[in-house]
Design a protein around this motif. Structure first.
Motif, PDB file in Angstrom:
ATOM      1  N   LYS A   7       3.946   0.190  -4.195  1.00 59.79           N
ATOM      2  CA  LYS A   7       3.614  -0.446  -5.191  1.00 59.79           C
ATOM      3  C   LYS A   7       3.117   0.967  -6.170  1.00 59.79           C
ATOM      4  CE  LYS A   7      -0.524  -2.198  -5.552  1.00 59.79           C
ATOM      5  NZ  LYS A   7      -1.285  -3.293  -5.608  1.00 59.79           N
ATOM      6  N   GLU A   8       2.586   1.918  -5.695  1.00 58.41           N
ATOM      7  CA  GLU A   8       2.172   3.015  -6.722  1.00 58.41           C
ATOM      8  C   GLU A   8       3.144   4.095  -7.199  1.00 58.41           C
ATOM      9  OE1 GLU A   8      -0.762   3.524  -7.977  1.00 58.41           O
ATOM     10  OE2 GLU A   8      -1.173   1.477  -7.029  1.00 58.41           O
ATOM     11  N   THR A   9       4.048   4.248  -6.139  1.00 62.40           N
ATOM     12  CA  THR A   9       5.239   5.499  -6.511  1.00 62.40           C
ATOM     13  C   THR A   9       6.429   4.877  -6.894  1.00 62.40           C
ATOM     14  OG1 THR A   9       6.062   5.613  -4.078  1.00 62.40           O
ATOM     15  CG2 THR A   9       4.338   7.067  -4.654  1.00 62.40           C
ATOM     16  N   LEU A  10       6.797   3.592  -6.552  1.00 59.66           N
ATOM     17  CA  LEU A  10       8.081   3.000  -6.980  1.00 59.66           C
ATOM     18  C   LEU A  10       9.262   3.712  -6.786  1.00 59.66           C
ATOM     19  CD1 LEU A  10       6.762   1.345 -10.295  1.00 59.66           C
ATOM     20  CD2 LEU A  10       7.044   0.191  -7.872  1.00 59.66           C
ATOM     21  N   PRO A  11       9.401   4.223  -5.413  1.00 61.74           N
ATOM     22  CA  PRO A  11      10.651   4.790  -5.276  1.00 61.74           C
ATOM     23  C   PRO A  11      11.953   4.051  -5.272  1.00 61.74           C
ATOM     24  CG  PRO A  11       9.559   4.239  -3.139  1.00 61.74           C
ATOM     25  CD  PRO A  11       8.905   3.865  -4.054  1.00 61.74           C
ATOM     26  N   GLU A  12      13.211   4.752  -5.928  1.00 66.37           N
ATOM     27  CA  GLU A  12      14.303   3.832  -5.903  1.00 66.37           C
ATOM     28  C   GLU A  12      14.871   3.552  -4.718  1.00 66.37           C
ATOM     29  OE1 GLU A  12      17.238   5.749  -8.624  1.00 66.37           O
ATOM     30  OE2 GLU A  12      15.637   6.445  -9.746  1.00 66.37           O
ATOM     31  N   ASP A  13      15.779   2.579  -4.680  1.00 65.88           N
ATOM     32  CA  ASP A  13      16.557   2.203  -3.292  1.00 65.88           C
ATOM     33  C   ASP A  13      15.644   1.771  -2.313  1.00 65.88           C
ATOM     34  OD1 ASP A  13      18.890   2.881  -4.481  1.00 65.88           O
ATOM     35  OD2 ASP A  13      18.609   4.895  -3.704  1.00 65.88           O
ATOM     36  N   SER A  14      14.332   0.999  -2.632  1.00 66.09           N
ATOM     37  CA  SER A  14      13.270   0.615  -1.799  1.00 66.09           C
ATOM     38  C   SER A  14      13.193  -0.908  -1.965  1.00 66.09           C
ATOM     39  CB  SER A  14      11.916   1.064  -2.166  1.00 66.09           C
ATOM     40  OG  SER A  14      10.943   0.341  -1.523  1.00 66.09           O
ATOM     41  N   TYR A  15      13.545  -1.953  -0.999  1.00 62.83           N
ATOM     42  CA  TYR A  15      13.282  -3.220  -1.298  1.00 62.83           C
ATOM     43  C   TYR A  15      11.879  -3.439  -1.677  1.00 62.83           C
ATOM     44  CZ  TYR A  15      13.224  -8.252  -0.053  1.00 62.83           C
ATOM     45  OH  TYR A  15      12.950  -9.385  -0.234  1.00 62.83           O
ATOM     46  N   THR A  16      10.942  -2.989  -1.218  1.00 62.54           N
ATOM     47  CA  THR A  16       9.567  -3.253  -1.553  1.00 62.54           C
ATOM     48  C   THR A  16       9.327  -2.935  -2.991  1.00 62.54           C
ATOM     49  OG1 THR A  16       8.668  -2.734   0.753  1.00 62.54           O
ATOM     50  CG2 THR A  16       7.064  -2.710  -0.853  1.00 62.54           C
ATOM     51  N   THR A  17       9.764  -1.870  -3.622  1.00 61.26           N
ATOM     52  CA  THR A  17       9.939  -1.489  -5.046  1.00 61.26           C
ATOM     53  C   THR A  17      10.406  -2.525  -5.651  1.00 61.26           C
ATOM     54  OG1 THR A  17       9.798   0.787  -4.383  1.00 61.26           O
ATOM     55  CG2 THR A  17      10.653   0.172  -6.844  1.00 61.26           C
ATOM     56  N   LEU A  27       1.996  -9.668   2.970  1.00 64.22           N
ATOM     57  CA  LEU A  27       1.348  -8.534   2.658  1.00 64.22           C
ATOM     58  C   LEU A  27       2.020  -8.148   1.433  1.00 64.22           C
ATOM     59  CD1 LEU A  27       1.779  -6.778   6.062  1.00 64.22           C
ATOM     60  CD2 LEU A  27      -0.401  -8.097   5.313  1.00 64.22           C
ATOM     61  N   VAL A  28       3.034  -8.136   1.080  1.00 70.23           N
ATOM     62  CA  VAL A  28       3.451  -7.853  -0.132  1.00 70.23           C
ATOM     63  C   VAL A  28       2.613  -8.514  -1.526  1.00 70.23           C
ATOM     64  CG1 VAL A  28       5.333  -7.638  -2.041  1.00 70.23           C
ATOM     65  CG2 VAL A  28       5.788  -6.921   0.243  1.00 70.23           C
ATOM     66  N   LEU A  29       2.548  -9.789  -1.000  1.00 67.15           N
ATOM     67  CA  LEU A  29       1.774 -10.855  -2.162  1.00 67.15           C
ATOM     68  C   LEU A  29       0.382 -10.514  -2.325  1.00 67.15           C
ATOM     69  CD1 LEU A  29       1.919 -13.398  -3.642  1.00 67.15           C
ATOM     70  CD2 LEU A  29       1.442 -14.624  -1.731  1.00 67.15           C
ATOM     71  N   LEU A  30      -0.316 -10.230  -0.982  1.00 72.13           N
ATOM     72  CA  LEU A  30      -1.621  -9.569  -0.890  1.00 72.13           C
ATOM     73  C   LEU A  30      -2.045  -8.622  -1.680  1.00 72.13           C
ATOM     74  CD1 LEU A  30      -2.761 -10.343   2.743  1.00 72.13           C
ATOM     75  CD2 LEU A  30      -3.406 -11.722   0.867  1.00 72.13           C
ATOM     76  N   SER A  31      -0.913  -7.501  -1.539  1.00 76.56           N
ATOM     77  CA  SER A  31      -1.001  -6.320  -2.425  1.00 76.56           C
ATOM     78  C   SER A  31      -1.037  -6.468  -3.975  1.00 76.56           C
ATOM     79  CB  SER A  31       0.110  -5.378  -2.046  1.00 76.56           C
ATOM     80  OG  SER A  31      -0.060  -4.126  -2.589  1.00 76.56           O
ATOM     81  N   MET A  32       0.108  -7.332  -4.174  1.00 74.28           N
ATOM     82  CA  MET A  32       0.282  -7.996  -5.646  1.00 74.28           C
ATOM     83  C   MET A  32      -1.074  -8.434  -6.466  1.00 74.28           C
ATOM     84  SD  MET A  32       3.971  -9.669  -5.960  1.00 74.28           S
ATOM     85  CE  MET A  32       5.332  -8.446  -6.378  1.00 74.28           C
ATOM     86  N   THR A  47      -1.723  -2.225   9.693  1.00 78.46           N
ATOM     87  CA  THR A  47      -2.261  -1.194   8.840  1.00 78.46           C
ATOM     88  C   THR A  47      -1.101  -0.241   8.167  1.00 78.46           C
ATOM     89  OG1 THR A  47      -4.381  -1.370   9.835  1.00 78.46           O
ATOM     90  CG2 THR A  47      -3.882   0.491   8.557  1.00 78.46           C
ATOM     91  N   GLU A  48      -0.434   0.233   8.937  1.00 79.21           N
ATOM     92  CA  GLU A  48       0.635   0.985   8.490  1.00 79.21           C
ATOM     93  C   GLU A  48       1.487   0.479   7.592  1.00 79.21           C
ATOM     94  OE1 GLU A  48       2.584   2.929  12.009  1.00 79.21           O
ATOM     95  OE2 GLU A  48       0.854   3.850  12.865  1.00 79.21           O
ATOM     96  N   LEU A  49       1.888  -0.802   7.901  1.00 79.11           N
ATOM     97  CA  LEU A  49       3.014  -1.442   7.107  1.00 79.11           C
ATOM     98  C   LEU A  49       1.996  -1.658   5.664  1.00 79.11           C
ATOM     99  CD1 LEU A  49       5.540  -2.971   6.392  1.00 79.11           C
ATOM    100  CD2 LEU A  49       4.558  -5.004   7.624  1.00 79.11           C
ATOM    101  N   PHE A  50       0.987  -2.200   5.742  1.00 75.18           N
ATOM    102  CA  PHE A  50       0.472  -2.353   4.502  1.00 75.18           C
ATOM    103  C   PHE A  50       0.255  -1.088   3.546  1.00 75.18           C
ATOM    104  CE2 PHE A  50      -3.136  -3.523   1.463  1.00 75.18           C
ATOM    105  CZ  PHE A  50      -2.656  -4.736   1.182  1.00 75.18           C
ATOM    106  N   ALA A  51      -0.177  -0.193   4.402  1.00 74.61           N
ATOM    107  CA  ALA A  51      -0.161   1.466   3.790  1.00 74.61           C
ATOM    108  C   ALA A  51       1.229   1.780   2.860  1.00 74.61           C
ATOM    109  CB  ALA A  51      -0.395   2.678   4.542  1.00 74.61           C
ATOM    110  N   VAL A  52       2.405   1.312   3.665  1.00 69.40           N
ATOM    111  CA  VAL A  52       3.790   1.712   3.032  1.00 69.40           C
ATOM    112  C   VAL A  52       3.890   0.928   1.986  1.00 69.40           C
ATOM    113  CG1 VAL A  52       6.183   1.619   3.413  1.00 69.40           C
ATOM    114  CG2 VAL A  52       4.553   2.390   5.026  1.00 69.40           C
ATOM    115  N   ILE A  53       3.313  -0.631   1.878  1.00 72.30           N
ATOM    116  CA  ILE A  53       3.669  -1.459   0.858  1.00 72.30           C
ATOM    117  C   ILE A  53       2.674  -0.840  -0.497  1.00 72.30           C
ATOM    118  CG2 ILE A  53       2.954  -3.682  -0.099  1.00 72.30           C
ATOM    119  CD1 ILE A  53       3.775  -4.421   2.993  1.00 72.30           C
ATOM    120  N   GLU A  54       1.521  -0.527  -0.017  1.00 72.49           N
ATOM    121  CA  GLU A  54       0.802   0.102  -1.261  1.00 72.49           C
ATOM    122  C   GLU A  54       1.320   1.288  -1.914  1.00 72.49           C
ATOM    123  OE1 GLU A  54      -2.960  -1.381  -2.158  1.00 72.49           O
ATOM    124  OE2 GLU A  54      -1.304  -2.635  -1.973  1.00 72.49           O
ATOM    125  N   ASP A  55       1.830   2.024  -1.140  1.00 67.96           N
ATOM    126  CA  ASP A  55       2.489   3.435  -1.691  1.00 67.96           C
ATOM    127  C   ASP A  55       3.643   3.050  -2.520  1.00 67.96           C
ATOM    128  OD1 ASP A  55       2.804   6.433  -1.248  1.00 67.96           O
ATOM    129  OD2 ASP A  55       4.833   5.601  -0.556  1.00 67.96           O
TER     130      ASP A  55
END
Length: 94
Positions: A16-26, A73-78, A6-14
């Motif tokens: 996706k929304e905030t797109l911080p630089e230097d983030s692999y998820t971003t 989880l990234v794919l599900l979020s996408m 749940t925490e990991l998915f929340a970070v992924i969702e965040d």
């Protein structure tokens, strides 16, 4: 474990929304290949998981399994899905 996912998915969702630089998820959400980059990573990580299992390498197996879960989880979020969608599907299979 549910809390960790749940925490990991929340970070992924965040990310996706905030797109911080230097983030692999971003980078996965903004990569020019987009979804294809994540699908390629899932394929790559799955192959690595299979090889780790074949070699009975528990440490590597755990590492690759975590990579697969993360990219899933990234794919599900996408795709606009969330953990509840996954949980509901798993419940129907019990």
């Amino acid at each position: 474990m549910d809390e960790t996912l749940t925490e990991l998915f929340a970070v992924i969702e965040d990310r996706k929304e905030t797109l911080p630089e230097d983030s692999y998820t971003t980078s996965l959400f903004t990569h020019e290949k987009g979804e294809n980059a994540v699908l390629e990573k899932l394929g790559e990580e799955t192959t690595e998981l299979i090889l780790a299992a074949k070699d009975d390498d528990r440490e590597e197996l755990s590492h690759e399994a975590a990579d697969i879960v993360y990219h899933l989880l990234v794919l599900l979020s996408m795709k606009g899905m969330d953990l509840e969608d996954l949980e509901a599907e798993l419940e129907t299979r019990r």
